[in-house]
Structure formats: structure tokens, C-alpha cells
Write an enzyme that holds these catalytic residues in place. Structure first.
Site, PDB file in Angstrom:
ATOM      1  N   GLU A 121       4.016  -4.612  12.450  1.00  0.00           N
ATOM      2  CA  GLU A 121       3.029  -3.544  12.216  1.00  0.00           C
ATOM      3  C   GLU A 121       1.950  -4.173  11.357  1.00  0.00           C
ATOM      4  OE1 GLU A 121       2.948  -0.546  13.465  1.00  0.00           O
ATOM      5  OE2 GLU A 121       4.889  -0.635  14.456  1.00  0.00           O
ATOM      6  N   THR A 168      -0.517 -12.829   8.333  1.00  0.00           N
ATOM      7  CA  THR A 168       0.882 -13.119   7.998  1.00  0.00           C
ATOM      8  C   THR A 168       1.780 -12.807   9.197  1.00  0.00           C
ATOM      9  OG1 THR A 168       0.346 -12.411   5.748  1.00  0.00           O
ATOM     10  CG2 THR A 168       2.649 -12.806   6.221  1.00  0.00           C
ATOM     11  N   GLY A 169       1.439 -11.779   9.953  1.00  0.00           N
ATOM     12  CA  GLY A 169       2.230 -11.433  11.145  1.00  0.00           C
ATOM     13  C   GLY A 169       2.327 -12.606  12.114  1.00  0.00           C
ATOM     14  N   GLY A 189       2.458  -5.783   7.470  1.00  0.00           N
ATOM     15  CA  GLY A 189       1.537  -6.508   6.601  1.00  0.00           C
ATOM     16  C   GLY A 189       0.313  -6.906   7.388  1.00  0.00           C
ATOM     17  N   GLU A 248       7.522   1.544  15.736  1.00  0.00           N
ATOM     18  CA  GLU A 248       8.395   2.105  14.710  1.00  0.00           C
ATOM     19  C   GLU A 248       8.461   3.606  14.947  1.00  0.00           C
ATOM     20  OE1 GLU A 248       6.777   0.482  10.906  1.00  0.00           O
ATOM     21  OE2 GLU A 248       8.660  -0.629  10.900  1.00  0.00           O
ATOM     22  N   ASN A 259       0.807  -1.230   0.000  1.00  0.00           N
ATOM     23  CA  ASN A 259       0.000   0.000   0.000  1.00  0.00           C
ATOM     24  C   ASN A 259       0.841   1.281   0.000  1.00  0.00           C
ATOM     25  OD1 ASN A 259       0.776  -0.577   2.621  1.00  0.00           O
ATOM     26  ND2 ASN A 259      -1.139   0.100   3.545  1.00  0.00           N
ATOM     27  N   CYS A 268      -3.414   1.118   6.476  1.00  0.00           N
ATOM     28  CA  CYS A 268      -3.587   0.379   7.726  1.00  0.00           C
ATOM     29  C   CYS A 268      -4.380   1.216   8.721  1.00  0.00           C
ATOM     30  CB  CYS A 268      -2.236  -0.018   8.300  1.00  0.00           C
ATOM     31  SG  CYS A 268      -1.087   1.345   8.447  1.00  0.00           S
TER      32      CYS A 268
END
Ligand code: NAD
Length: 467
Positions: free
Chosen positions: A241, A223-224, A219, A448, A145, A275
Site C-alpha cells: 500500500e 521503499t515499496g 509506506g 487490504e 501517519n 496517503c
């Protein structure tokens, strides 16, 4: 188009395999691009491992200067990279220019941070010093994205802290990232930053690799969870994240004409593929009808099209899989709520979906429960604000959220009760890159940006000295 290559150990390397990259505005092949195999992945990790000791020994000021030079290099190629970003990602060119220019600015701000050694205690008997050391090889994995800004948010602190990197961009948006690797290669020693691409098949090999010390992943939550499992084998450090289902809570004292455009912008930016986009809107019942109609009017007026065209405000969805996912959610929503704008998917070859507003939908509808990641937003009424807060919190996600009111202090009180990593009052997506950000609950682990984000790329090393 000039050819694209992987970057392994300072060498521009053809892929063992290749893949097509699709322009989402046309559904046609934009170009072919290299695709790494498992052997090339291992070579990239070995190159990063070999480059680590010398890079870790460099002074922070040398590393900072290299990052600043990369920022200059990125800015010098802004127009070229912005066009490429629009072509592969779909966003309007104006926004792509903002993302590339903004990424150069992010590199500079993050390179300006510092975590010097600290004296924690110093008395007659002893001295305790805290000093932060780099971790080793960092695997940086990015989504489609915001391919460039999410990448630099990882690269700058990882390099500054003295780590080396293997970067893996998303399968459907590898091109701008590969050009960024070319720029990095003009300034960094061989092996310090390596980049490989895949078709969603190398992520787990990379995150399992025994020579990777840290994974910085952005992502989906699904998947995390897999990343965290892979990291367990060698107890790698992880920063995750992940997804969100952010609520906007609109208090009863707002002016609908002022707030609706802000809500709309927050929900529809990047065609909803953000997100931290506003994904559910809770409105006090006295304002429900007026805010719904304002939002519907904005949706009807939106200009959707190829991001290369000047007039375009909203581009296509980025890839076919996401397009199909949103399309199926929209079908279900037809049964669960009432579209007051949009609701029909384009018939052309591009992956276009017009902004859609849905009202009279229940809290347990899929559009309300799930992360839609597309330009379709539900609007729900509430009577008492505590009920809105409880419903906003009734989700496994905890990424962001917003509160809107004529009285910022009243809104702040509400914002403090929403369980998510970042909240905005009367604004949205305003970031200070030197402040930390990160999700709560299943929206992420760690932070982050800011000093906290930088610290995640290092290990603390505490030395006790007896006097
Ligand atoms: P995704 O999880 O499908 O893919 C992200 C990256 O992970 C890609 O590079 C992909 O190739 C890689 N990957 C796939 N399988 C893997 C595996 N088993 N191990 C390791 N890596 C693997 O996500 P996406 O569809 O590209 O992005 C959209 C999602 O990302 C949304 O849920 C969105 O909310 C989230 N997101 C979060 C943030 C944030 O800062 N919290 C920012 C942007 C996007």
C-alpha cells in the site's frame, strides 16, 4: 512515562540499542525507546516461526475471540493511547481518540470476516474443494501517519487467517504500537505477535529474512520497490500500500461554498499526511476564482498548533525529514505558482506548516507532479472535463481520487474513467472495512480490508476428489 519494551516470544524485552522519540510539536525528546538489533530481529522471526504451527491449528473462532479481546483491551486504554499518539505523531487529540477508538472497531469488523472452505464443483464423477491455508510468518511494516489504524488493518486479518507476525512500526512513531503489543501479549500465545523497532535500518533485513513468508507493507512507493526486490529472494507474498497523488475533479455545477470546505478537509486532514489526501484540485474554469478564494479563506482561518490543545485543528508535520521535504517543495512552489494562503513555514521549534493554497501553477510543477504529503495544495483550472480526467491520470500513481458534482450520476461517469484503486463521489475517506481497497499503477499491489484483504494472508489449497 512507563518504560517501553520490544515484544519477542511473549517476553517484554529491552532493546539491544535505544533511540530518542521526538515530539513534533516541540522538536524536543519525548522519551527514549528501545531499538532492536539484527540479532533481536532474528529472534523475533524465530519466535513467530515456532509459534506458527500451533496457532495455524487453532480454530477460526478461537482466533477471532482473541482478536476481539485485543479490541476490548485497546478500547479500555483509549485515552492513554490517544495522548501518546498525539505526543509522538502530532495529530490533534480528538483525531487521535478517533484513531484509537476506530482501530478497536476495525479489529472487530475484520475479525468478523470469514473465508470458509468452498465446494467449487460436486457432480457424479468428482468433487473440488477450495480451502485456504495460512502462509506462516508475516512481516508487517507500517508508516508514521496513522500508526495504529494501519497496524490493525494488517494484524487482524493476518492473525485470523492463522499466521504469526513480526511487526515493525515506523522509526518516528513506535510508542503507541509498542503499547498495542503489550495488549496483544495479554491475549495471544507467546511468539504469535512479536514487535521490534528500528531507525529505518532493519526493514530490508526483515523483508529479506528467509523465514518470512509474507510482507504486508504500507509506506512510500520508493521503499515499496525495495521491499519487492527483497521479497524476490524467496518469492515472498507481498501486499504493498504505497504513495498517491490523488486528484479531485470538481465539475461545473457545484456550489463553491458547499464543496470548498469538503475539498479543504480532504486535502488538509492530518496536515496533508494521508496517503489518500486530495493532493491536486482540478476546477472548471467558470468556478476557478470562486473556489480558489473559498479555499484560501478556509486556509487563513485554520488553527494550527500543538495537538494537545483543544482548539487545534491541524498539528505539526510528523518528523523533521518530512518537514524539510515540504519546506523545500514550498520554496520551489514560490517560483512555480502563486500562494493565495499560507506559504510561510513556522519559525518555532515544532514542525509546523500552515495550510497553503496555490493557484496559477502548471501541470509540470513539482507540487503537481510529486506527492507533497503536507498541507500545501495546488488548484488547477480546466475547460473540458475529458482534459481534467486525462491530467488526473497523467501520473505514475493510482491510489484514490474524488469527483464533485450536483449530479452524482454525472460524477460517477467521470469517476469510472480515473485510473485509481478507489474513488469517491461527493465524499472522501469514507471506508467500509468489509470492502477491499488497494492502489493501482505504482500505488500498490494487492488489497487490504474485506474478504480480498483477508485472502491475501492465505494460500488457496484446491483438492480434487475422484468419486
Ligand atoms: P517509508 O516508506 O519511508 O516508511 C514506511 C516503513 O518502511 C517504515 O516502517 C520504515 O522504517 C520502513 N522501511 C524503510 N526502509 C525500508 C526497507 N528498505 N525495507 C523495508 N522497510 C523499510 O514511508 P513513510 O514516510 O513512513 O510514510 C509515508 C508514505 O506512506 C507516503 O508515501 C504515503 O502515501 C504512504 N502511505 C500509503 C498508505 C496506503 O494505504 N497506500 C497509507 C499510509 C501511507
Amino acid at each position: 512515562m512507563k518504560e517501553f519494551n520490544l515484544l519477542i516470544n511473549g517476553r517484554s524485552t529491552p532493546g539491544a540499542l535505544s533511540m530518542d522519540v521526538i515530539n513534533p510539536a516541540t522538536g524536543e525528546v519525548l522519551t527514549t525507546c528501545p531499538r532492536a538489533d539484527a540479532k533481536q530481529l532474528d529472534s523475533a522471526v524465530q519466535a513467530a516461526k515456532a509459534a506458527f504451527p500451533a496457532w495455524a491449528k487453532q480454530s477460526v473462532s478461537v482466533r477471532r475471540a482473541k482478536i476481539m479481546a485485543i479490541a476490548d483491551g485497546l478500547e479500555a486504554r483509549m485515552e492513554e493511547l490517544a495522548r501518546l499518539l498525539t505526543a509522538e505523531q502530532g495529530k490533534p487529540l480528538r483525531e487521535a481518540m478517533g484513531e484509537i477508538g476506530g482501530s478497536a472497531a476495525i479489529l472487530r469488523i475484520l475479525a468478523g470476516l470469514d473465508l470458509p472452505a468452498k465446494i467449487l464443483l460436486d457432480n457424479d464423477k468428482e468433487k473440488i474443494v477450495e480451502h485456504r491455508t495460512p502462509l506462516g510468518v508475516v512481516a508487517a511494516i507500517t508508516p508514521w501517519n496513522f500508526p495504529m489504524s494501519i497496524l490493525v488493518i494488517k494484524v487482524a486479518p493476518a492473525l485470523l487467517a492463522g499466521n504469526t507476525l513480526v511487526v515493525k512500526p515506523a522509526a518516528t512513531t513506535p510508542l503507541t504500537s509498542l503499547r498495542f503489543a503489550e495488549i496483544c501479549n495479554e491475549h495471544l500465545p507467546p511468539g504469535v505477535l512479536n514487535m521490534i523497532t528500528d531507525q529505518n535500518d532493519l526493514g530490508s533485513l526483515l523483508t529479506r529474512h528467509p523465514d518470512v513468508a509474507k510482507i504486508s507493507f504500507t509506506g512510500s512507493t520508493m521503499t515499496g520497490k525495495k521491499v519487492m526486490e527483497s521479497a524476490a529472494s524467496s518469492l515472498k507474498r507481498v501486499t504493498l500500500e504505497l504513495g498517491g497523488n490523488d486528484a479531485a475533479i470538481v465539475l461545473d455545477d457545484v456550489n463553491p461554498k458547499v464543496v470548498a470546505p469538503q475539498l479543504f478537509a480532504g486535502a488538509m486532514l492530518n496536515s496533508g499526511q494521508v496517503c489518500l489526501a486530495i493532493k491536486r484540485i482540478y476546477v472548471q474554469e467558470s468556478q476557478y476564482d470562486s473556489i480558489c478564494s473559498e479555499l484560501a479563506a478556509l486556509a487563513d482561518a485554520a488553527i494550527v498548533g500543538d495537538g494537545m490543545k483543544d482548539e487545534t485543528q491541524y498539528g505539526p508535520l510528523q518528523n523533521k525529514m518530512q518537514f524539510e521535504k515540504v519546506r523545500s517543495l514550498m520554496e520551489q512552489t514560490r517560483r512555480d505558482g502563486k500562494y493565495i494562503a499560507g506559504g510561510v513555514v513556522g519559525e518555532g521549534r515544532g514542525y509546523f506548516v500552515r495550510p497553503a493554497i496555490v493557484r496559477d501553477i502548471s501541470d509540470d510543477a513539482r507540487l503537481v507532479r510529486e506527492e507533497q504529503f503536507g498541507p500545501v495544495v495546488p488548484v488547477l483550472p480546466y475547460r473540458m472535463v475529458d482534459d481534467a480526467i486525462a491530467r488526473a491520470n497523467d501520473t505514475p500513481y493510482g491510489l484514490g481520487g474524488t469527483v464533485w458534482s450536483a449530479d452524482p450520476e454525472r460524477a460517477l461517469e467521470v469517476a469510472m474513467k480515473v485510473d485509481s484503486g478507489i474513488m469517491w463521489v461527493n465524499q472522501h475517506m469514507n471506508f467500509h472495512m468489509d470492502m477491499p481497497a488497494g492502489g493501482s499503477k505504482q500505488s500498490g499491489i494487492g488489497a487490504e480490508l474485506g474478504l480480498e484483504g483477508l485472502a491475501e494472508f492465505s494460500q488457496n489449497h484446491i483438492v480434487y476428489v475422484a468419486k
